[in-house]
Write an enzyme that holds these catalytic residues in place. Structure first.
Site, PDB file in Angstrom:
ATOM      1  N   SER C  24       0.832  -1.197   0.000  1.00 39.80           N
ATOM      2  CA  SER C  24       0.000   0.000   0.000  1.00 39.80           C
ATOM      3  C   SER C  24       0.874   1.258   0.000  1.00 39.80           C
ATOM      4  O   SER C  24       1.840   1.354   0.756  1.00 39.80           O
ATOM      5  CB  SER C  24      -0.897  -0.007   1.235  1.00 39.80           C
ATOM      6  N   CYS C 133      -2.271   4.935  11.475  1.00 35.66           N
ATOM      7  CA  CYS C 133      -2.312   6.388  11.372  1.00 35.66           C
ATOM      8  C   CYS C 133      -2.740   6.980  12.712  1.00 35.66           C
ATOM      9  O   CYS C 133      -3.347   6.307  13.536  1.00 35.66           O
ATOM     10  CB  CYS C 133      -3.243   6.852  10.267  1.00 35.66           C
ATOM     11  N   GLY C 222      12.293  -0.155   3.413  1.00 36.50           N
ATOM     12  CA  GLY C 222      13.425  -0.619   2.623  1.00 36.50           C
ATOM     13  C   GLY C 222      14.230  -1.696   3.344  1.00 36.50           C
ATOM     14  O   GLY C 222      13.926  -2.052   4.488  1.00 36.50           O
ATOM     15  N   GLY C 249       8.314  -5.455   4.192  1.00 35.39           N
ATOM     16  CA  GLY C 249       9.383  -4.762   4.889  1.00 35.39           C
ATOM     17  C   GLY C 249      10.714  -5.103   4.253  1.00 35.39           C
ATOM     18  O   GLY C 249      11.316  -6.120   4.564  1.00 35.39           O
TER      19      GLY C 249
HETATM   20  C1  FMN Z   1       6.158   6.252   0.194  1.00 38.37           C
HETATM   21  C2  FMN Z   1       5.418   5.254   1.016  1.00 38.37           C
HETATM   22  C3  FMN Z   1       4.056   5.384   1.207  1.00 38.37           C
HETATM   23  C4  FMN Z   1       3.349   4.467   1.980  1.00 38.37           C
HETATM   24  N1  FMN Z   1       2.002   4.611   2.127  1.00 38.37           N
HETATM   25  C5  FMN Z   1       1.306   3.669   2.824  1.00 38.37           C
HETATM   26  C6  FMN Z   1      -0.101   3.730   2.919  1.00 38.37           C
HETATM   27  O1  FMN Z   1      -0.750   4.617   2.371  1.00 38.37           O
HETATM   28  N2  FMN Z   1      -0.749   2.774   3.644  1.00 38.37           N
HETATM   29  C7  FMN Z   1      -0.074   1.742   4.261  1.00 38.37           C
HETATM   30  O2  FMN Z   1      -0.701   0.913   4.895  1.00 38.37           O
HETATM   31  N3  FMN Z   1       1.280   1.656   4.169  1.00 38.37           N
HETATM   32  C8  FMN Z   1       1.972   2.590   3.472  1.00 38.37           C
HETATM   33  N4  FMN Z   1       3.344   2.474   3.371  1.00 38.37           N
HETATM   34  C9  FMN Z   1       4.030   1.341   4.021  1.00 38.37           C
HETATM   35  C10 FMN Z   1       4.262   0.193   3.025  1.00 38.37           C
HETATM   36  O3  FMN Z   1       3.049  -0.325   2.559  1.00 38.37           O
HETATM   37  C11 FMN Z   1       5.069  -0.933   3.688  1.00 38.37           C
HETATM   38  O4  FMN Z   1       4.352  -1.442   4.792  1.00 38.37           O
HETATM   39  C12 FMN Z   1       6.428  -0.480   4.180  1.00 38.37           C
HETATM   40  O5  FMN Z   1       6.971   0.503   3.319  1.00 38.37           O
HETATM   41  C13 FMN Z   1       7.427  -1.624   4.313  1.00 38.37           C
HETATM   42  O6  FMN Z   1       7.640  -2.276   3.088  1.00 38.37           O
HETATM   43  P1  FMN Z   1       8.853  -1.915   2.067  1.00 38.37           P
HETATM   44  O7  FMN Z   1      10.103  -1.890   2.898  1.00 38.37           O
HETATM   45  O8  FMN Z   1       8.820  -2.981   1.051  1.00 38.37           O
HETATM   46  O9  FMN Z   1       8.541  -0.564   1.516  1.00 38.37           O
HETATM   47  C14 FMN Z   1       4.041   3.398   2.599  1.00 38.37           C
HETATM   48  C15 FMN Z   1       5.424   3.265   2.398  1.00 38.37           C
HETATM   49  C16 FMN Z   1       6.118   4.167   1.622  1.00 38.37           C
HETATM   50  C17 FMN Z   1       7.588   3.981   1.440  1.00 38.37           C
END
Ligand code: FMN
Ligand code: FAD
Ligand code: FAD
Ligand code: FMN
Ligand code: FES
Ligand code: FES
Lengths: 282, 313, 313, 282
Positions: C24, C133, C222, C249
């Site tokens: 998301s 949130c 990241g 994650g």
């Molecule tokens: C730019 C950005 C926007 C995000 N917006 C949301 C969001 O709107 N809703 C949500 O549940 N998580 C949001 N996340 C969290 C990601 O869905 C995810 O849980 C988190 O980034 C860890 O995964 P990753 O390391 O693969 O990014 C956001 C993450 C990033 C980096």
């Protein structure tokens, strides 16, 4: 100030040559003065991946041999297997590239004061430091036999010039692609008794070191082995690289293989306790 | 050229010529680093957390490298307080190093016992109380994750140790409400706070397909966690602006140290960076001095918590 | 060569041909990635968390790169649920993508309102409830950091949405006791859990010497946080072995995805990795298939939680 | 399927040449077919730091110009300032090195259908895409004047061959080391009215773009500017790069400068709201 890491320095070393030898890379680096303090068995810790690397820890490599006479001043040879991201990065560095190194680190093989019969046993790239050791033993009048083993022939490292220092060299591969089929431990006890071996010097995978220790446990042979544990720092400050070592009183200490090793007395390593927590002594 | 920045700092009544310290558990007892620089050249040596008895720690493997970080599960291997006080502390004091002794216990009583032993030792600058270990009396819950247990540990140490030696309580970031824990230990008598200990993590080994570390979980350290450390320091400094903070977490350069200082740290411990670079503390210290000078700071003191300047009343 | 691994997975009663999903907020509403690969080729598109009303989000700068990670403070910018359901969802369904709608609210009531609007929408596979949130009713505390508030949000959504659509509760790792929060939302009616949202962090800008992000703190994502995600998934899977987990994650390669799966994830969302590589999902999916085959798994199902095998009774 | 990122592809591009030009590096890369879809104003997003880099995000660079005729097939020119770790890494890459790129991205400068009087204003490396634009405008019969500014002469990028496409070129530096002392905005209104400028095309620091917008606010001149916001993804999926843009109805939208930009209508950017949250529209 302290004897730990005595002689170790951090410096920039330039790669003089990097060539593939079988499954390995033979890398020569220009290290200057420090060659004087390097002994067979010592290792070097190298930063990998460059300035913005996500790999934050150094990688450890046995110092294969050093030379003072070369046109570059002191040089050091490494035999590197491209294993994961860090060693692959190292193998991809070209002549002229600069490496951040810390050396020499760790203990070295004990050198006898009298001429003895030595058996050197290397597994895979573990043979690297043994040729330098053979030179030294030879110069002390020792008889030096060598056994090398690996899964296949490309993983046997046995340079031409190295062979000159040994009285005999026997090679084993598991797939039979070079030398005899089998492992270095195959007829070890026979060799030990036939050749009146006083000391075994070994370097290679932990399983091989353990097997040698167990085979010679009931003999008079001394077994000095260079262990290989996962190391975060290489200089004794992190406590990640410990091995269970039996003390005189029968208790066990968890000793750091980077400063109390890599060369250790095989008979004191509690091989069966590696990866476990010994009972607290006292 | 020595730049004219006064780098000295204080944690409660302890004074240090520079704000760059080792981190507990990342310099062993000091001897190992002495080959690379004189220990007296840095702010202080924070020793590996010591317990009452000798201890083997956790089974190997004890480390896994992760992107810009590492996990460790050492499990507080060490010689026990008696051997430590007999051998390590005198040696460090001989080197003219400033010494902060880190202590750890499995029970509230063990912390008090350690404090009692320290009370009579002269020459040490402060005691860092590592409350990020599992509390054996309470289902193995980490002390620092429980406001009440944290308070009781610090209260016990404070009462035993008397009024002179500064107490630095070292907290874990793995909590819902860090400022609450911080307030609790300050109320209980902590003079300063150390932030942050490692973050709980795990790596699965893809060959064995099991947790890689002997201890299964481990503590994440290194640059990967720096943004978490900066946030923790900023939050706690905002909540308790008069309590000095010893900051740590992923500091590997002068810019990183400055970031923690601007967020509110009075001192900065360098841990994992020393594994990759044995002279990290010295270069961080030099870089920090230059960065402060370039920004017009005459003293380190002026930079501490400077990022909060528009929020202060 | 297609390797004979059955990659299909389920989250409660929702079925997906592969376990690799977008995360998301890291794929906007899908259109932007469609230029790089057909959206139906991945397991599902998890849409950016949508709120009831259109929203501008937080001030810029909204991002800072950190070692092997990044901070973001987007602040849930979006078009609001009505425009989203009218425009984005039909477009995604037209692409034959499987759609998981992520919802976010500032009050418990807002979540129920969003659930009510979703109830009548056909074709979506599941709803992900982002409770990470700030709760405007309760001193800005994040819902997912409070066991009671988390439960009440999920309870409200469950009651409104009826029995069919699977509810995935997305949790924050910034808590003292994650399994406790997880149990609470499962009791309240969550069918699955999404672990982990970003970790709270901060970067100080060394030029302005103030927090770099417009929103001051931001969420760390990241590879830097992957060990935290693996630990969270492992912990929660151990506590609740029958509840499916959508893991995320720091996943950037097939090996990373496999690590989360072995720890207990039934599906894996890829977030930040898509920023660095628009086709990340596809390569991760291919690599995962090969890694599973190389380890002798005939189905993805067999690998889920495999790292726990010696602990299961 | 969708018009967003239309034409964008991810590919490996080889560096053909990398040479220092003043404070910048002029880098040519071999990109093949995609040159056909590149328009002046578009940008390219490049992975930096290599395989084990801790820099996980791409870096954005304006496409300075593309050429189809070269011996290498399609090539692309970039003008890169070594700013932080990522751009320094890029500047250190040598001929033959491979780059992972995504291009072309973003909006391009609007090209008039009639011959108009155009003024191109570049700040620092912002001049890079303007020479390619000048070629196109020139081929449409436009009159093209150019103003370039920078803090000092080493930061003025104005290649010989580029100058051919412009009718006049005026250079300003803040320290007076090249051209006139001052900024490009110095006598802008005068130039605009003396030369009957219809459209200003600008690229450079946000402060410059804002100043130009404000100066021409009460004129009839159209101002197309290429903005530079911090971008995590460059392809519209992260929402980090937003700018407040005034809608027809007076409300404000936070638009992504990577897909609704980088070229935007200067008069619609709410410069005073950058870095703030506008009131929610509705
Ligand atoms: C730019 C950005 C926007 C995000 N917006 C949301 C969001 O709107 N809703 C949500 O549940 N998580 C949001 N996340 C969290 C990601 O869905 C995810 O849980 C988190 O980034 C860890 O995964 P990753 O390391 O693969 O990014 C956001 C993450 C990033 C980096
Ligand atoms: C004292 C000593 C001497 C060594 N001598 C040599 C040598 O001469 N030639 C050679 O090719 N290799 C040698 N090794 C092994 C070499 O250090 C590893 O192959 C290398 O660290 C792997 O790093 P990587 O990034 O390629 O692999 P990765 O698996 O990605 O490394 C991840 C982490 O695990 C550690 N690690 C992985 N494998 C090993 C291993 N086998 N031993 C210790 N740590 C490991 C790494 O240091 C790193 O921290 C030696 C190791 C030690 C401890
Ligand atoms: C559409 C666009 C076109 C650009 N064209 C050019 C060009 O033609 N030539 C050129 O030299 N530079 C150009 N830039 C700026 C260039 O992207 C940055 O200098 C570069 O990203 C800095 O990365 P770094 O790792 O060197 O610096 P760092 O400061 O270490 O970067 C850290 C992070 O901040 C971001 N960042 C830092 N500075 C900027 C900046 N000025 N703009 C956007 N993001 C930034 C980086 O992308 C990275 O994610 C352009 C930027 C954009 C958005
Ligand atoms: C190998 C290792 C051992 C550690 N041992 C201790 C310890 O004994 N006591 C303690 O309070 N913290 C210990 N820590 C935590 C560090 O002191 C420090 O808080 C943490 O690593 C974050 O800093 P860094 O990122 O600079 O390493 C240890 C960390 C590491 C990596
Ligand atoms: S590797 Fe750090 S103590 Fe041995
Ligand atoms: S940079 Fe990601 S949306 Fe623009």
């Amino acid at each position: 100030m302290t004897s730990i890491n005595k002689g170790a320095t951090q410096q920039i070393a330039t790669i003089i040559s990097n060539k593939r030898v079988g499954a390995y890379h033979q890398i020569h680096i220009n290290v200057g003065e420090i060659v004087k303090s390097c002994r067979p068995g010592n290792f070097v810790a190298i930063s990998v991946g460059g300035d913005s690397s996500r790999m934050i820890l150094r990688r450890a490599f046995a110092i294969s041999r050093v030379s003072e006479s070369s046109q570059y001043g002191g040089t050091m040879e490494l035999i590197v297997a491209p294993h994961g991201a860090g060693s692959r990065w190292l193998c991809s560095q070209i002549e002229g590239a600069e490496l951040d190194i810390v050396a020499p680190l760790g203990t070295s093989f004990g050198i006898p004061t009298e001429p003895i019969n030595a058996l050197l046993i290397g597994g895979g790239y573990g043979s690297a430091p043994l040729f330098g050791l053979a030179d030294v033993l030879k110069s002390r009048g020792c008889k030096v036999d060598m056994l090398l083993g690996a899964s296949n022939g490309s993983k046997i490292y046995a340079p031409m010039e190295g062979k000159r220092s040994v009285n005999s060299l026997k090679i084993y591969t598991e797939d039979g692609s070079m030398g005899e089929t089998g492992r270095v431990t195959e007829s070890l006890l026979e060799i030990v008794s036939n050749r009146n071996i006083d000391v075994i010097y070994s370097c290679g995978p932990m399983g091989m070191l353990r097997a040698i220790t167990e085979l010679v446990a009931h003999t008079e042979v001394i077994h000095q082995c260079a262990v290989e544990e996962s190391m975060a720092c290489g200089i004794g400050i992190c406590m990640t690289c410990v091995l269970p070592i039996r003390n005189e009183d029968g208790s066990t200490s968890m000793l750091r293989s980077c400063i109390d090793g890599p060369v250790m007395d095989g008979s004191r390593v509690q091989w069966d306790l590696v990866g476990q927590i010994p009972e607290v002594h006292q | 050229m020595t730049l004219p920045v006064d780098m000295s700092t204080t944690l409660a009544n302890a004074w240090f010529p520079t704000p760059i310290f080792t981190a507990s558990g990342c310099a062993s007892s000091g001897k190992e680093l002495a080959q690379f620089f004189p220990l007296k050249d840095v702010g202080a040596i924070v020793t590996k957390s010591v317990m009452t008895k000798p201890r083997h720690g956790r089974p190997t493997p004890r480390m896994a490298e992760t992107p810009s970080g590492m996990l460790n599960s050492i499990g507080l291997q060490g010689p026990g307080i008696d051997s430590f006080l007999a051998n390590d502390v005198p040696w460090l004091l001989e080197q003219k190093a400033r010494v902060i002794v880190s202590i750890a216990g499995e029970t509230i009583e063990e912390y008090s016992t350690l404090a009692r032993k320290l009370r009579s030792v002269s020459g040490i600058s402060a005691v860092e109380v590592n409350i990020s270990c599992p509390n054996v009396e309470n289902r193995g819950l980490v002390f620092a994750c429980d406001p009440d247990a944290s308070r009781r540990v610090i209260d016990g140490v404070r009462k035993t140790i008397g009024g002179e030696l500064p107490i630095i309580a070292k907290l874990s970031p793995d909590v819902t409400n860090l400022p609450e824990i911080a307030k609790g230990v300050v109320d209980a008598g902590a003079d300063a706070l150390a932030l942050i200990n490692t973050v709980l993590g795990m790596v699965i080994n893809l060959e064995t397909m099991k947790p890689h570390l002997g201890g299964k979980t481990g503590g994440l350290s290194g640059p990967a966690i720096r943004p978490i450390a900066v946030r923790a320091i900023y939050q706690v400094h905002a909540a308790l602006p008069h309590i000095p903070i010893l900051g740590m977490g992923g500091v590997a350069s002068g810019r990183d140290a400055l970031e923690l200082i601007l967020a509110g740290a009075s001192g900065v411990s360098v841990g994992t960076a020393s594994f990759g670079n044995p002279t990290a503390l010295i270069s961080i210290q030099n870089e920090l001095r230059e960065l402060l000078a370039a920004r017009g700071f005459a003293t380190l003191q002026q930079a501490i918590g400077y990022a909060h300047r528009d929020e202060k009343p």
